[in-house]
Enzyme design. Structure first.
Site, short mmCIF file in Angstrom:
data_model
loop_
_atom_site.label_atom_id
_atom_site.label_comp_id
_atom_site.label_asym_id
_atom_site.label_seq_id
_atom_site.Cartn_x
_atom_site.Cartn_y
_atom_site.Cartn_z
N LEU A 1 5.07 -5.46 -7.83
CA LEU A 1 6.34 -4.85 -7.42
C LEU A 1 7.16 -5.84 -6.60
O LEU A 1 6.62 -6.67 -5.87
CB LEU A 1 6.12 -3.56 -6.64
CG LEU A 1 5.44 -3.61 -5.28
CD1 LEU A 1 6.41 -3.99 -4.17
CD2 LEU A 1 4.82 -2.27 -4.97
N ALA A 2 8.48 -5.75 -6.78
CA ALA A 2 9.37 -6.56 -5.94
C ALA A 2 10.04 -5.61 -4.95
O ALA A 2 10.35 -4.46 -5.30
CB ALA A 2 10.42 -7.26 -6.81
N ALA B 1 21.24 -18.94 -8.78
CA ALA B 1 21.14 -19.95 -7.71
C ALA B 1 21.46 -19.26 -6.38
O ALA B 1 22.24 -18.31 -6.33
CB ALA B 1 22.12 -21.08 -7.97
N CYS C 1 5.91 -13.23 -0.60
CA CYS C 1 4.97 -13.68 -1.65
C CYS C 1 5.15 -15.12 -2.12
O CYS C 1 4.18 -15.86 -2.19
CB CYS C 1 5.08 -12.76 -2.86
SG CYS C 1 4.31 -11.18 -2.57
N PHE C 2 6.39 -15.49 -2.50
CA PHE C 2 6.54 -16.74 -3.24
C PHE C 2 5.97 -17.94 -2.49
O PHE C 2 5.12 -18.67 -3.01
CB PHE C 2 8.02 -16.98 -3.58
CG PHE C 2 8.54 -16.14 -4.71
CD1 PHE C 2 7.69 -15.30 -5.42
CD2 PHE C 2 9.86 -16.18 -5.07
CE1 PHE C 2 8.15 -14.52 -6.46
CE2 PHE C 2 10.34 -15.41 -6.13
CZ PHE C 2 9.49 -14.58 -6.82
N LYS D 1 16.42 -10.44 0.79
CA LYS D 1 17.19 -10.06 -0.41
C LYS D 1 17.81 -8.70 -0.12
O LYS D 1 17.49 -8.08 0.91
CB LYS D 1 16.30 -10.01 -1.64
CG LYS D 1 15.18 -8.99 -1.54
CD LYS D 1 14.21 -9.08 -2.69
CE LYS D 1 14.52 -8.09 -3.77
NZ LYS D 1 13.44 -7.92 -4.74
N GLY E 1 0.82 -1.23 0.00
CA GLY E 1 0.00 0.00 0.00
C GLY E 1 0.84 1.27 0.00
O GLY E 1 0.55 2.21 -0.76
N THR F 1 -0.29 -16.68 5.67
CA THR F 1 -0.76 -18.06 5.58
C THR F 1 -1.45 -18.41 6.90
O THR F 1 -0.97 -18.04 7.98
CB THR F 1 0.44 -18.99 5.32
OG1 THR F 1 1.10 -18.53 4.14
CG2 THR F 1 0.00 -20.43 5.12
N VAL G 1 -4.24 -4.89 2.63
CA VAL G 1 -3.90 -5.43 3.96
C VAL G 1 -3.13 -6.73 3.77
O VAL G 1 -3.07 -7.27 2.66
CB VAL G 1 -5.17 -5.67 4.81
CG1 VAL G 1 -5.91 -4.35 5.02
CG2 VAL G 1 -6.08 -6.68 4.14
C1 UDX Z 1 8.16 -11.13 -5.70
C2 UDX Z 1 7.86 -10.90 -7.18
O1 UDX Z 1 9.08 -10.70 -7.90
C3 UDX Z 1 6.93 -9.71 -7.34
O2 UDX Z 1 6.58 -9.54 -8.70
C4 UDX Z 1 5.69 -9.94 -6.51
O3 UDX Z 1 4.82 -8.82 -6.59
C5 UDX Z 1 6.05 -10.22 -5.07
O4 UDX Z 1 6.97 -11.30 -4.98
P1 UDX Z 1 9.83 -10.06 -3.91
O5 UDX Z 1 9.46 -11.21 -3.05
O6 UDX Z 1 9.77 -8.69 -3.33
O7 UDX Z 1 8.90 -10.01 -5.22
O8 UDX Z 1 11.33 -10.26 -4.44
P2 UDX Z 1 12.03 -11.07 -5.63
O9 UDX Z 1 13.02 -10.17 -6.25
O10 UDX Z 1 11.07 -11.71 -6.52
O11 UDX Z 1 12.86 -12.18 -4.83
C6 UDX Z 1 12.26 -13.23 -4.10
C7 UDX Z 1 13.31 -14.17 -3.55
O12 UDX Z 1 13.94 -14.92 -4.57
C8 UDX Z 1 14.45 -13.45 -2.82
O13 UDX Z 1 14.77 -14.17 -1.65
C9 UDX Z 1 15.58 -13.47 -3.82
O14 UDX Z 1 16.83 -13.37 -3.21
C10 UDX Z 1 15.35 -14.83 -4.47
N1 UDX Z 1 15.93 -14.94 -5.82
C11 UDX Z 1 15.49 -14.13 -6.83
C12 UDX Z 1 16.88 -15.93 -6.08
O15 UDX Z 1 17.27 -16.68 -5.18
N2 UDX Z 1 17.37 -16.05 -7.35
C13 UDX Z 1 16.96 -15.27 -8.39
O16 UDX Z 1 17.45 -15.46 -9.52
C14 UDX Z 1 15.99 -14.27 -8.12
P1 ADP Z 2 2.01 -6.20 2.59
O1 ADP Z 2 3.41 -6.70 2.34
O2 ADP Z 2 0.96 -7.10 1.98
O3 ADP Z 2 1.81 -4.77 2.22
P2 ADP Z 2 2.17 -5.50 5.41
O4 ADP Z 2 2.09 -6.39 6.61
O5 ADP Z 2 3.45 -4.77 5.13
O6 ADP Z 2 1.73 -6.38 4.16
O7 ADP Z 2 1.05 -4.38 5.49
C1 ADP Z 2 -0.30 -4.60 5.73
C2 ADP Z 2 -0.85 -3.45 6.60
O8 ADP Z 2 -2.26 -3.59 6.66
C3 ADP Z 2 -0.35 -3.47 8.05
O9 ADP Z 2 0.26 -2.22 8.35
C4 ADP Z 2 -1.64 -3.67 8.90
O10 ADP Z 2 -1.63 -2.92 10.11
C5 ADP Z 2 -2.71 -3.14 7.95
N1 ADP Z 2 -4.04 -3.67 8.19
C6 ADP Z 2 -4.43 -4.97 8.29
N2 ADP Z 2 -5.77 -5.05 8.48
C7 ADP Z 2 -6.26 -3.78 8.49
C8 ADP Z 2 -7.57 -3.19 8.62
N3 ADP Z 2 -8.66 -3.97 8.74
N4 ADP Z 2 -7.67 -1.85 8.61
C9 ADP Z 2 -6.57 -1.08 8.44
N5 ADP Z 2 -5.33 -1.55 8.30
C10 ADP Z 2 -5.16 -2.89 8.32
#
Ligand code: UDX
Ligand code: ADP
Length: 479
Positions: free
Chosen positions: A162-163, A267, A275-276, A338, A15, A92, A88
């Site tokens: 976005l990463a 590697a 995310c992943f 990372k 956000g 998991t 938000v």
């Molecule tokens: C990822 C996706 O790239 C992004 O599009 C999505 O919105 C959210 O998840 P993020 O998790 O922020 O983004 O980082 P990313 O750059 O994808 O790296 C994820 C993990 O993979 C890191 O731990 C990174 O070090 C690892 N990685 C990445 C590798 O080990 N090898 C690679 O070649 C690339």
């Molecule tokens: P992401 O990586 O998905 O952005 P974060 O944990 O960094 O996840 O951010 C999620 C944010 O959403 C936290 O700051 C949390 O306080 C806020 N949040 C969760 N539930 C609510 C809600 N019902 N109203 C307002 N803020 C919320």
């Protein structure tokens, strides 16, 4: 209806940066990011933002107080907005049905309920958190079940790609923006309104519109494909270590094929991040619920390979140190998942640290951007230890790499921070116990140079000879 006011619920990694860039690119739109956490909002309004992201300070500095606001007043934010992003967190589930795999939608649900209670007039509600397929339907069910006269909703899915570490660039120069909506005239109109926001800086051809479910599934699919590439190359890194091949050379040769491409073939000690793992587990769970066990097993293997890679690296450290690390001092360089982020969610460093601590090692940890409190919180989490008091005695946090490595037996590099490549390893070697070991979990160091200094070096995907090999062999490590 032209969008004049946007409210974003959730001021986190998604956000915060997303809305800052929208504010930057749309000076006529007022963007208010709301969060239930007073502390988080106070940080967004301070000089030290709650997340480290290159370029973010400048963007926030330009817009905050003009058309970008951070507030805990969720009610006013929702009431005034034409368009509401739900950003938000969707962790998991840790209990109940789908525990350990399904996404916990309690925060999404509570945000939806809040909108249902407060909203007036026409609202476009945009699901931005990574949520399982058909979550938009759940949000819609909550909103429509609590329907009040004079209020109408359109739900869109607009997943974030976005990463971390490159968020601003990813947002400003997005490969594509994906918007999913209902296949109806009202749905199309809502999609069109959101398109108009992005069109200020993203070419229309790069804004893809789909039905809601395709959009939701595409987000999971994109992350699953990216993670699958890392697990694939990591699986081959084990083959390289057992033979004479070098995984960097293999990755280069494979990635040169334009059909395959060179990205995400680095590697490593394993992938981390928010995310992943979460998205793939979610995909696996969805497949099981859809009675597609073969598909579920296929994607589960990407996670299993990642666990194997983290364990394999930790085991290599222990084995090299004469099969025991009890009471040995080990420096850990990097704790974030990372480089260029302070985020530690699912960081492979946590796994490595846990294994070494379980074996009795004393850890000296340094990361340029992760706060001491965060490292301690991660390592004392119940999933890591039943004895948090022991962890506090066995882990010390340092403010630079030189003091962290002093008097240690080994360095374990877990994050590819650029500054680790520029360290004075002669000086570090002089301060360490001998024999001095380096385990490069990111393949970023000059292994030949380290060997010449006297280090015993181990890395991923390459069996290193004990003495430095000539650079003319062409199998030098990257630097
Ligand atoms: C990822 C996706 O790239 C992004 O599009 C999505 O919105 C959210 O998840 P993020 O998790 O922020 O983004 O980082 P990313 O750059 O994808 O790296 C994820 C993990 O993979 C890191 O731990 C990174 O070090 C690892 N990685 C990445 C590798 O080990 N090898 C690679 O070649 C690339
Ligand atoms: P992401 O990586 O998905 O952005 P974060 O944990 O960094 O996840 O951010 C999620 C944010 O959403 C936290 O700051 C949390 O306080 C806020 N949040 C969760 N539930 C609510 C809600 N019902 N109203 C307002 N803020 C919320």
């Amino acid at each position: 209806m032209a969008i004049k006011k946007i409210c974003c619920i959730g001021a986190g990694y998604v956000g915060g940066p997303t809305c800052s860039v929208i504010a930057l690119k749309c000076s006529d739109i007022t963007v208010t990011v709301v969060d239930k956490s007073k502390e988080r909002i106070a940080q967004w309004n301070s000089e030290k933002l709650p997340i480290y992201e290159p370029g973010l300070d400048e963007v926030v500095g330009k817009c905050r107080g003009k058309n970008l606001f951070f507030s805990t007043d969720i009610e006013t934010g929702i009431k005034e907005a034409d368009l509401i992003f739900i950003s938000v967190n969707t962790p998991t589930k840790t209990f109940g049905n789908g525990r350990g795999r399904a996404a916990d939608l309690k925060y999404v649900e509570s945000a939806a309920r809040m909108i249902a209670e407060i909203a007036t007039g026409d609202k476009i509600v945009v699901e931005k958190s990574t949520v399982p397929v058909r979550a938009a339907e759940s949000i819609l069910n909550i909103l429509r079940a609590n329907h009040r006269p004079g209020v109408s909703y359109q739900i869109l899915s607009n997943p974030e790609f976005l990463a971390e570490g490159t968020a601003i660039d990813d947002l400003v120069n997005a490969d594509r923006v994906l918007i999913g909506g209902e296949n109806s005239p009202e749905g199309h109109a809502a999609i069109e309104e959101l398109c108009k926001v992005y069109e200020r800086w993203i070419p229309r051809a790069n804004i893809l519109t789909t039905n809601t479910w395709s959009s939701e599934l595409s987000k999971l699919a994109a992350n699953a494909f990216l993670a699958q590439r890392i697990s694939s190359i990591n699986s081959l890194s084990a083959v390289c270590e057992a033979t004479g091949a070098d995984v960097s050379e293999v990755a280069r040769a494979v990635g040169w094929d334009s059909r395959i491409g060179s990205k995400f073939l680095q590697a490593s000690v394993g992938f981390g991040g928010s995310c992943f793992q979460k998205d793939i587990l979610n995909l696996v769970y969805i497949c099981e619920c859809l009675n597609l066990p073969e598909v579920a097993a296929y994607w589960q293997q990407v996670i299993d390979m990642n666990e194997y890679q983290k364990s394999r690296f930790s085991a290599k450290v222990i084995e090299s140190l004469f099969n025991t690390v009890t009471d040995k001092q080990i420096a850990m360089l990097g704790f974030a998942f990372k480089k260029n982020t302070g985020d530690t969610r699912e960081s492979p460093a946590i796994h490595v640290a846990k294994t070494l601590l379980d074996e009795g090692a004393k850890l000296h940890i340094y990361d340029p951007k992760v706060e001491e409190s965060q490292i301690m919180e991660d390592l004392t989490h119940p999933s890591v230890t039943d004895h948090p008091e022991n962890i506090k005695r066995h882990v010390s946090i340092y403010r630079d790499a030189y003091s962290a490595t002093k008097d240690t037996h080994a360095i374990v590099l877990c994050t590819e921070w650029d500054e680790f490549m520029a360290l004075d390893y002669e000086k570090i070697y002089a301060g360490m116990m001998k024999p001095a070991y380096i385990f490069d979990g990111r393949k970023i160091l000059d292994h030949n140079a380290l060997q010449r200094i006297g280090f015993i070096v181990q890395t991923i995907g390459k069996k290193l000879a004990r003495t430095a090999v000539s650079r003319s062999w062409g199998s030098q490590s990257q630097m």
